[in-house]
Design a protein around this motif. Structure first.
Motif, PDB file in Angstrom:
ATOM      1  N   GLY A 146      48.487  34.322  54.599  1.00  0.00           N
ATOM      2  CA  GLY A 146      47.109  34.346  54.105  1.00  0.00           C
ATOM      3  C   GLY A 146      46.997  34.371  52.593  1.00  0.00           C
ATOM      4  N   TRP A 147      48.060  33.963  51.902  1.00  0.00           N
ATOM      5  CA  TRP A 147      48.068  34.042  50.433  1.00  0.00           C
ATOM      6  C   TRP A 147      46.972  33.190  49.803  1.00  0.00           C
ATOM      7  CZ3 TRP A 147      51.132  37.854  48.963  1.00  0.00           C
ATOM      8  CH2 TRP A 147      52.233  38.200  49.756  1.00  0.00           C
ATOM      9  N   ALA A 148      46.797  31.963  50.280  1.00  0.00           N
ATOM     10  CA  ALA A 148      45.809  31.064  49.669  1.00  0.00           C
ATOM     11  C   ALA A 148      44.393  31.600  49.867  1.00  0.00           C
ATOM     12  CB  ALA A 148      45.931  29.659  50.274  1.00  0.00           C
ATOM     13  N   GLU A 149      44.107  32.121  51.052  1.00  0.00           N
ATOM     14  CA  GLU A 149      42.783  32.670  51.318  1.00  0.00           C
ATOM     15  C   GLU A 149      42.502  33.882  50.426  1.00  0.00           C
ATOM     16  OE1 GLU A 149      40.017  34.123  55.090  1.00  0.00           O
ATOM     17  OE2 GLU A 149      42.131  33.620  55.404  1.00  0.00           O
ATOM     18  N   ALA A 150      43.521  34.723  50.242  1.00  0.00           N
ATOM     19  CA  ALA A 150      43.351  35.890  49.368  1.00  0.00           C
ATOM     20  C   ALA A 150      43.110  35.456  47.929  1.00  0.00           C
ATOM     21  CB  ALA A 150      44.577  36.794  49.459  1.00  0.00           C
ATOM     22  N   ASP A 151      43.860  34.455  47.483  1.00  0.00           N
ATOM     23  CA  ASP A 151      43.672  33.951  46.116  1.00  0.00           C
ATOM     24  C   ASP A 151      42.266  33.390  45.927  1.00  0.00           C
ATOM     25  OD1 ASP A 151      45.529  34.086  43.931  1.00  0.00           O
ATOM     26  OD2 ASP A 151      46.984  33.014  45.152  1.00  0.00           O
ATOM     27  N   ASP A 152      41.786  32.639  46.910  1.00  0.00           N
ATOM     28  CA  ASP A 152      40.433  32.071  46.823  1.00  0.00           C
ATOM     29  C   ASP A 152      39.380  33.170  46.745  1.00  0.00           C
ATOM     30  OD1 ASP A 152      41.481  29.528  46.923  1.00  0.00           O
ATOM     31  OD2 ASP A 152      41.015  29.197  49.047  1.00  0.00           O
ATOM     32  N   ALA A 153      39.524  34.186  47.597  1.00  0.00           N
ATOM     33  CA  ALA A 153      38.550  35.280  47.608  1.00  0.00           C
ATOM     34  C   ALA A 153      38.586  36.042  46.285  1.00  0.00           C
ATOM     35  CB  ALA A 153      38.833  36.226  48.770  1.00  0.00           C
ATOM     36  N   LEU A 154      39.780  36.213  45.737  1.00  0.00           N
ATOM     37  CA  LEU A 154      39.904  36.948  44.481  1.00  0.00           C
ATOM     38  C   LEU A 154      39.317  36.155  43.318  1.00  0.00           C
ATOM     39  CD1 LEU A 154      40.830  39.395  42.947  1.00  0.00           C
ATOM     40  CD2 LEU A 154      43.153  38.462  42.916  1.00  0.00           C
ATOM     41  N   ARG A 155      39.536  34.849  43.301  1.00  0.00           N
ATOM     42  CA  ARG A 155      38.931  34.029  42.234  1.00  0.00           C
ATOM     43  C   ARG A 155      37.409  34.104  42.292  1.00  0.00           C
ATOM     44  NH1 ARG A 155      43.408  30.538  43.035  1.00  0.00           N
ATOM     45  NH2 ARG A 155      42.302  29.388  44.664  1.00  0.00           N
ATOM     46  N   ALA A 156      36.859  34.104  43.500  1.00  0.00           N
ATOM     47  CA  ALA A 156      35.404  34.218  43.650  1.00  0.00           C
ATOM     48  C   ALA A 156      34.923  35.572  43.126  1.00  0.00           C
ATOM     49  CB  ALA A 156      35.024  34.055  45.112  1.00  0.00           C
ATOM     50  N   ALA A 157      35.676  36.627  43.414  1.00  0.00           N
ATOM     51  CA  ALA A 157      35.300  37.956  42.934  1.00  0.00           C
ATOM     52  C   ALA A 157      35.400  38.047  41.419  1.00  0.00           C
ATOM     53  CB  ALA A 157      36.190  39.015  43.592  1.00  0.00           C
TER      54      ALA A 157
END
Length: 258
Positions: free
Chosen positions: A65-76
Motif C-alpha cells: 500500500g505504499w503508493a496509496e499512502a504516498d498519495d494520501a500524504l501528498r494530499a494532506a
C-alpha cells in the motif's frame, strides 16, 4: 479526551462516534476501512493527515500500500496550514520514509531524516504532537543510525510527554522500545517490566493488532516455558489477523527440522 490523529501515537476514549469507529477498525488492522470512513471529511487538513497516517500504518504492518499512502500524504501536505499542521504532515512523511527503509521497500533514509528535522522545526516543544515526533526520532536513531544512546534520549522524552498527556498507546510504544534497549544492555528485570507494561496497556486499549508484537517482545525477556507460551499466544493472534504484522509472522514461523 480527544483521539490523537497520528499513527503510532494512539488514542484515548472519545465521545466522537466517527473517531470511535475509526479506532475500532484501526485496532483490528482494518486500516483501509478506517481510512474510508474519514475520506468524506478529508477536506479538513487534520482529517487528511489522520487518513494518511492510517494508510502509513498499514504499510508498516502489511508491507504493502505504499503508493496509496504516498498519495494520501501528498494530499494532506497540500492542505496543511500553519506550523502545527505542516509539522504533523512532515512527521508522517518521515514515518513513511522510515517504514519504507526499514522494511526494504525503498531506501528513503535521507528523506526520513529531513522530514523529521523539518517537523522538529515546525512543532513547538510544548505542542501535543511533540511526543510522537520524539518517539519517531528515536526510531530513526535506533534502527537507521544505530545510535542507541540517542534513541534512548528520544524515547525518554517521548515517554515523559506521553505520560503527561495521557497518551496510552504511545506509552505502550515507548515502554516497549525502552525495554528493548534495556534487553540489549542485559538489564533483564527492567526489560521484563517495560515489555509487560506495553502488553498490559495494549490489552487494556483493545489494540489487538499490536498485541502479538507485545507478546513476542515479552517472550524475548522471559525464560522457558513462559517464553514458549507467550510466542504461542502471539502466533494465535497472528492467525486471527491473517498474518499481520507480516514481519512478525515471518519471525515466529515454525522452523523446519534440520
Amino acid at each position: 479526551m480527544a483521539h490523537t490523529a497520528m499513527s503510532g501515537s494512539g488514542t484515548t476514549e472519545s465521545d466522537d462516534p466517527l473517531q470511535t469507529a475509526v479506532w475500532r477498525l484501526r485496532s483490528r488492522g482494518c486500516w483501509t476501512d478506517a481510512a474510508a470512513l474519514l475520506a468524506p471529511h478529508a477536506a479538513a487538513p487534520r482529517v487528511a493527515i489522520q487518513r494518511a497516517s492510517l494508510l502509513i500504518e498499514r504499510c508498516l504492518y502489511t508491507e504493502r500500500g505504499w503508493a496509496e499512502a504516498d498519495d494520501a500524504l501528498r494530499a494532506a501536505e497540500a492542505l496543511a496550514q500553519g506550523d502545527d499542521e505542516r509539522g504533523a504532515a512532515a512527521c508522517e512523511r518521515g514515518y513513511l520514509a522510515y517504514a519504507s527503509t526499514l522494511l526494504g521497500a525503498r531506501d528513503r533514509t535521507d528523506e526520513a531524516r529531513a522530514a523529521l528535522g523539518r517537523a522538529a522545526a515546525l512543532i513547538d516543544p510544548a505542542a501535543p504532537g511533540r511526543p510522537l515526533l520524539d518517539f519517531r526520532r528515536g526510531l530513526i536513531a535506533q534502527y537507521l543510525a544505530d545510535s542507541p544512546q540517542s534513541a534512548y534520549a528520544a524515547y525518554r522524552r517521548a515517554h515523559a510527554g506521553a505520560t503527561a498527556r495521557g497518551d496510552t498507546l504511545l506509552l505502550s510504544f515507548t515502554w516497549r522500545h525502552l525495554a528493548g534497549l534495556a534487553l540489549r544492555d542485559g538489564e533483564l528485570a527492567e526489560a521484563r517490566h517495560g515489555f509487560a507494561e506495553s502488553l498490559r496497556l495494549r490489552e487494556e486499549l483493545g489494540y489487538l493488532v499490536g498485541t502479538a508484537p507485545a507478546l513476542a517482545a515479552l517472550a524475548d525477556a522471559e525464560p522457558e516455558p513462559e517464553a514458549a507460551r507467550l510466542r504461542a499466544e502471539a502466533r494465535r493472534l497472528l492467525r486471527l489477523l491473517g498474518g499481520v504484522p507480516t514481519w512478525l509472522a515471518v519471525q515466529l514461523a515454525p522452523r523446519a527440522a534440520a
